[in-house]
Scaffold this motif. Structure first.
Motif, mmCIF file in Angstrom:
data_model
loop_
_atom_site.group_PDB
_atom_site.id
_atom_site.type_symbol
_atom_site.label_atom_id
_atom_site.label_comp_id
_atom_site.label_asym_id
_atom_site.label_seq_id
_atom_site.Cartn_x
_atom_site.Cartn_y
_atom_site.Cartn_z
ATOM 1 N N VAL A 166 48.387 50.275 138.968
ATOM 2 C CA VAL A 166 48.653 51.464 138.147
ATOM 3 C C VAL A 166 47.946 51.364 136.790
ATOM 4 O O VAL A 166 47.761 52.373 136.118
ATOM 5 N N LEU A 167 47.506 50.166 136.431
ATOM 6 C CA LEU A 167 46.788 49.990 135.161
ATOM 7 C C LEU A 167 45.305 50.279 135.379
ATOM 8 O O LEU A 167 44.699 49.788 136.329
ATOM 9 N N LEU A 168 44.719 51.077 134.493
ATOM 10 C CA LEU A 168 43.285 51.342 134.598
ATOM 11 C C LEU A 168 42.481 50.080 134.312
ATOM 12 O O LEU A 168 41.361 49.929 134.794
ATOM 13 N N LYS A 169 43.031 49.162 133.521
ATOM 14 C CA LYS A 169 42.400 47.869 133.252
ATOM 15 C C LYS A 169 43.397 46.783 133.622
ATOM 16 O O LYS A 169 44.102 46.249 132.763
ATOM 17 N N PRO A 170 43.481 46.438 134.918
ATOM 18 C CA PRO A 170 44.466 45.442 135.337
ATOM 19 C C PRO A 170 44.136 44.067 134.763
ATOM 20 O O PRO A 170 42.972 43.762 134.497
ATOM 21 N N PRO A 171 45.147 43.205 134.572
ATOM 22 C CA PRO A 171 44.887 41.865 134.031
ATOM 23 C C PRO A 171 44.116 41.026 135.050
ATOM 24 O O PRO A 171 44.232 41.239 136.262
ATOM 25 N N PHE A 172 43.363 40.063 134.557
ATOM 26 C CA PHE A 172 42.595 39.183 135.438
ATOM 27 C C PHE A 172 43.474 38.016 135.849
ATOM 28 O O PHE A 172 43.774 37.130 135.058
ATOM 29 N N ARG A 173 43.925 38.043 137.101
ATOM 30 C CA ARG A 173 44.715 36.948 137.655
ATOM 31 C C ARG A 173 44.549 36.955 139.171
ATOM 32 O O ARG A 173 43.871 37.822 139.725
#
Length: 156
Positions: free
Chosen positions: A92-99
């Motif tokens: 849902v995030l346009l910039k998802p976290p890097f994991r």
């Protein structure tokens, strides 16, 4: 002079169309500003390439309402974002976290590009080898004599 209204109309149509309805907006301008900023970072799960602020989809409207309800309840921006992510996932995030869970979202386009580049290079590497057939051997004296005979007969 008649062109000016047409130009202004076209410029108005070129502006980004925000889908936030007046009945969704918060009365407090500071809270509404926070909601708009949060909405820019959240993806419409129906449109997938638009933020919830830009989308007219029903799900995007529901998400805008949820964001505004959480802000009105006193949640911080991080708490609102966490609430939405817990409910809909990192996508849902346009910039998802890097994991690890979002590795495909981040590296997928790069892998697709690398694969396409490899396929193009492989295609062009094989192509000259297929086209580089050795030239046919020169005609023997007997073949030349026969060819000349055939050409003379076809001229008649």
């Amino acid at each position: 002079m008649r062109r000016l209204p047409v130009l202004l109309l076209l410029l108005g149509l070129a502006a980004p169309a925000l889908a936030v309805n007046p009945d969704e907006m918060l009365k407090d301008p500071a809270q509404e500003h926070r909601a708009r900023e949060l909405g820019k970072d959240l993806r419409c799960l129906v449109c997938q390439n638009q933020s919830i602020d830009d989308s007219d989809a029903d799900l995007a409207k529901d998400l805008r309402v949820i964001v505004r309800e959480r802000i009105s309840a006193g949640d911080s921006d991080d708490q609102v974002r966490k609430f939405v992510v817990d409910r809909y996932g990192d996508y849902v995030l346009l910039k998802p976290p890097f994991r690890a869970g979002t590795l495909a979202l981040w590296l997928g386009p790069l892998a697709l590009f690398a694969g396409a580049l490899w396929a193009v290079l492989a295609f062009y590497r094989r192509r000259p080898a297929e086209q580089a057939a050795p030239p046919p051997p020169p005609l023997s004296a007997e073949e030349r004599r026969r060819l000349d005979t055939l050409l003379k007969e076809s001229e008649r």
